[in-house]
Design an enzyme around this catalytic site. Structure first.
Site, PDB file in Angstrom:
ATOM      1  N   SER A  72       0.808  -1.229   0.000  1.00 10.03           N
ATOM      2  CA  SER A  72       0.000   0.000   0.000  1.00 10.03           C
ATOM      3  C   SER A  72       0.837   1.273   0.000  1.00 10.03           C
ATOM      4  O   SER A  72       0.341   2.338  -0.324  1.00 10.03           O
ATOM      5  CB  SER A  72      -0.929   0.019   1.215  1.00 10.03           C
ATOM      6  N   HIS A  94      -0.717   4.637   7.261  1.00 11.00           N
ATOM      7  CA  HIS A  94      -0.049   5.313   6.141  1.00 11.00           C
ATOM      8  C   HIS A  94       0.246   6.776   6.413  1.00 11.00           C
ATOM      9  O   HIS A  94      -0.462   7.419   7.176  1.00 11.00           O
ATOM     10  CB  HIS A  94      -0.931   5.197   4.886  1.00 11.00           C
ATOM     11  N   ASP A 141      -3.843   7.781   8.293  1.00 14.34           N
ATOM     12  CA  ASP A 141      -4.942   6.932   8.768  1.00 14.34           C
ATOM     13  C   ASP A 141      -4.514   5.886   9.786  1.00 14.34           C
ATOM     14  O   ASP A 141      -5.236   4.929  10.027  1.00 14.34           O
ATOM     15  CB  ASP A 141      -5.597   6.223   7.566  1.00 14.34           C
TER      16      ASP A 141
END
Ligand code: NAG
Ligand code: NAG
Ligand code: NAG
Length: 370
Positions: A37, A337, A334
């Site tokens: 991610s 990240h 979040d």
């Protein structure tokens, strides 16, 4: 060829006001990325029912953009600095889409190790289905549209940069809830092996320039801080990061660097760059104000979320979660990240030094301030 170069210049000029010599060939014609991610630009969003929906992407793209942040990721700043378009996500390619300037195989949640590794140990890690070996299969499927035959591929990869990672962070995340840091260390050689194995395969297929990032200081990660939620002062360093977890990551990165040295030794014709994500990120937590971020007590607070010590009682994108007033002043987006601002600082540290070893080729464009 001429058309390709002009296209790059047009794309890049709308982006930064830097002076470029039109005679100069850009250093890389292609950037190819594998990872999770931290660098997924749309693979998992194309494939999963919920991934990176609103408010992801809201600050920069103004809509969800398949990225696990409020805006651009490190890889976005890198490709733009080299005058290349944002990397299209492999799973979102349309038939016949042009991929010669780059393609992205990174998948949110992906691990370095195969799913079977975790299954055998009773760990359920669904996104391990998109581990490095899966991403390598995707690469093989698309390779004929990049180059064919030994000579053609040698020419193609001469002007390409291939990023392997960051990957491995999710392997560690999968283990964290079940193991102490001593046990986490025991998994490290397997993770490193998966990364070096993958890299060796790419080299055997003609890749001659790679960048391999190490891992972030997860002891400073908002999600990890929130999960561990220790009340013991001695668990934290002077900046508020968890000592043990960062020590485990340092160990991991040291092992990775040793493995990279071995790869360099075995493949003297190949340039392997190490990205020191650990230090590039850690400096932000050490001197947040110096880099434009909020200092204590907000340094570790997620921008998107709601309530609690780390603003994570409610998860970004769910329930009553909200976005902070100034995302640009937060390092963390979040929990897991970074914000775009956080990633921008890390990218700057790679492109302008000193966190890429050996340094990257001089980028023709500067990282934009906004
Ligand atoms: C998929 O590609 C289309 C353009 O072909 C783009 O508009 C869309 O944002 C992409 N989706 C993701 C999740 O990357
Ligand atoms: C970690 O767990 C193992 C196995 O349960 C145990 O033997 C070891 O003492 C633990 N180490 C720490 C530092 O807690
Ligand atoms: C090493 O790479 C090969 C493909 O080149 C793959 O088949 C094999 O499973 C990999 N081994 C590990 C341990 O990842």
């Amino acid at each position: 060829m001429k058309g390709l170069i002009l296209f790059s210049i047009v794309v890049a000029c709308g982006f930064v006001e830097n002076v470029v010599s039109y005679n100069n060939q850009f250093p890389y014609r292609t950037i190819i990325n594998f990872g999770d991610s931290l660098s997924d630009t749309g693979n998992s969003a194309t494939n999963e029912p919920f991934k990176a929906d609103s408010p992801y992407g809201s600050t920069y793209f103004k809509h969800p953009a398949g990225r696990m942040s409020n805006g651009r990721l490190i890889i976005d700043f890198i490709v733009k600095a080299y005058g290349l378009p944002y990397l299209p996500a492999y799973l979102n390619l349309t038939k016949g889409q042009h991929v010669k300037q780059g393609v992205n195989f990174a998948y949110s949640g992906a691990t370095a190790l195969d799913k079977s590794f975790f299954d055998k140990r009773g760990l359920n890690v669904p996104a391990a289905a998109y581990a490095l070996n899966t991403q390598l299969d995707w690469f093989h499927k698309i390779k004929p549209s990049l180059c064919t035959g030994k000579e053609d591929c040698a020419n193609f990869f001469k002007n390409s940069l291939v990023l392997v990672g960051e990957i491995g962070g999710n392997d560690i995340n999968a283990i964290i809830p079940h193991k102490n840091v001593t046990e986490i260390r025991e998994f490290v050689p397997d993770i490193i092996k998966a990364i070096t194995n993958m890299t060796s395969t790419l080299i055997s297929e003609g890749v001659v320039e790679l960048a391999i990032p190490g891992n972030f200081p997860i002891g400073c990660n908002t999600y990890v801080l929130n999960t561990v939620n220790s009340d013991k002062k001695e668990d934290y360093d002077e900046f508020g990061c968890l000592r043990n977890y960062n020590a485990a990551i340092k160990y991991y990165n040291d092992q990775l660097k040793t493995a990279i040295d071995e790869l360099r030794h075995k493949n003297p014709h190949v340039n392997i760059i190490y990205f020191n994500y650990y230090s590039a990120a850690r400096r932000l937590f050490e001197k947040p104000e110096q880099y434009g971020f909020k200092g204590k007590p907000d340094t570790f607070k997620a921008c998107c979320g709601k309530g609690g010590r780390y603003n994570l009682n409610e998860v970004c994108g769910f329930g009553d979660s909200v976005i902070c007033d100034a995302p640009v002043k937060h390092i963390n987006w979040d929990g897991f990240h970074f914000t775009e601002a956080g990633y921008r600082s890390v990218a700057q540290g790679l492109l302008e030094g000193p966190y890429a070893t050996p340094p990257l080729k001089t980028p023709p464009f500067k990282i934009p301030k906004e």
